[in-house]
Write an enzyme that holds these catalytic residues in place. Structure first.
Site, mmCIF file in Angstrom:
data_model
loop_
_atom_site.group_PDB
_atom_site.id
_atom_site.type_symbol
_atom_site.label_atom_id
_atom_site.label_comp_id
_atom_site.label_asym_id
_atom_site.label_seq_id
_atom_site.Cartn_x
_atom_site.Cartn_y
_atom_site.Cartn_z
ATOM 1 N N SER A 114 50.173 46.782 32.985
ATOM 2 C CA SER A 114 49.983 46.525 34.402
ATOM 3 C C SER A 114 51.221 45.881 34.995
ATOM 4 C CB SER A 114 48.768 45.609 34.608
ATOM 5 O OG SER A 114 47.642 46.121 33.926
ATOM 6 N N HIS A 119 57.581 41.896 47.674
ATOM 7 C CA HIS A 119 58.791 42.132 48.458
ATOM 8 C C HIS A 119 58.617 41.408 49.789
ATOM 9 C CE1 HIS A 119 59.713 45.361 45.603
ATOM 10 N NE2 HIS A 119 58.478 45.790 45.801
ATOM 11 N N CYS A 142 45.420 48.664 34.538
ATOM 12 C CA CYS A 142 44.753 49.740 33.804
ATOM 13 C C CYS A 142 43.752 49.101 32.858
ATOM 14 C CB CYS A 142 45.759 50.573 33.012
ATOM 15 S SG CYS A 142 46.897 51.517 34.019
#
Length: 267
Positions: A114, A119, A142
């Site tokens: 994962s 950002h 996942c």
């Protein structure tokens, strides 16, 4: 109790929780606008963001495999963190139920193969004094658990004026009979996983595509206190006319971001 799904091998579903977080303010002079950008770049530089994501990974119970981070010129920063699962939960706790998840002091999750990314995008309008800080955050996992378990922690960690949140389940996994499963937990709305205080503070709109396992929620604060949106000045330093004009500019900016389109400004 609902019978637990018996899978053939690993759960291959990919679940992604994405945030666009916005903070809006008014910086009256060019100097104030420069200082606002400098403040944001200092408060949310790559080093600080790495600390935040490291804490997030510890809280959700993940091992950090790799970290990449970068400060940009003239402004902004990014951090990408690869994580893997750390088995801290029991089998029953691995089921994601449609109810508010834990708050910041009690968030635990179970992740494998994962990542978490952030950002930042600080910017300032050159003429009308409006300054905006945007942070994009993605938590992708996942396995059996959904990153929705981290939802309330992230909302409370980045107290913001506007949020757009997307949750999507992609791919499929198979049960022991070979039948495909395209989602492994019940969900009607992202809102159902939020704490009560969050639902009370924000006005929310859902746009969901159930057949595609795509869920989208937009949030904007219900209450507007002008003093909370002024950088480098206070309400008591404004004339009544300035106060009305600045309030209109801020509310117009927030409405455009919330509805995702340019809008005609009312005089």
């Amino acid at each position: 109790m609902k019978k637990r799904l018996k899978l053939h091998g690993f759960n291959n579903l990919t679940k992604t929780l994405s945030f666009n977080i916005y903070d809006i303010c008014y910086a009256k002079t060019p100097r104030h606008r420069r200082e606002y950008i400098e403040y944001i770049d200092e408060a949310y530089n790559a080093s600080r963001l790495t600390q935040i994501l490291t804490e997030v990974s510890h809280i959700i119970g993940a091992n950090i495999l790799n970290i990449a981070h970068q400060d940009y010129e003239p402004q902004g920063a990014s951090v990408t963190m690869l994580i893997s699962e750390e088995p801290l939960l029991s089998e029953e706790d691995l089921v994601t139920r449609e109810q508010p998840g834990p708050l910041p002091d009690a968030v635990v999750a179970h992740l494998d193969k994962s990542h978490i990314t952030v950002h930042t995008y600080p910017e300032s309008h050159p003429d009308n004094g409006i300054s905006t800080f945007r942070a994009d955050i993605d938590v992708s996992t996942c396995g059996r658990i959904s990153p929705l378990r981290a939802l309330n922690f992230l909302i409370h960690s980045f107290e913001s004026d506007i949020l757009t949140i997307d949750y999507r389940v992609r791919g499929f996994t198979r049960d022991v009979r070979g039948r495909k499963h395209f989602i492994d937990h019940k969900i009607n709305s992202i809102q159902n996983f939020m704490s009560r205080d969050t639902r009370d503070r924000y006005q929310m709109i859902d746009v969901n595509v159930y057949q595609e396992n795509i869920f989208h929620t937009k949030m904007i604060l219900k209450e507007f206190d002008l003093d909370n949106y002024l950088f480098g000045t206070g309400v008591d330093e404004l004339t009544p006319r300035e106060e009305r004009e600045i309030r209109k500019r801020l509310q117009h900016e927030m409405a455009e971001i919330f509805y995702g389109r340019n809008m005609r400004r009312l005089s």
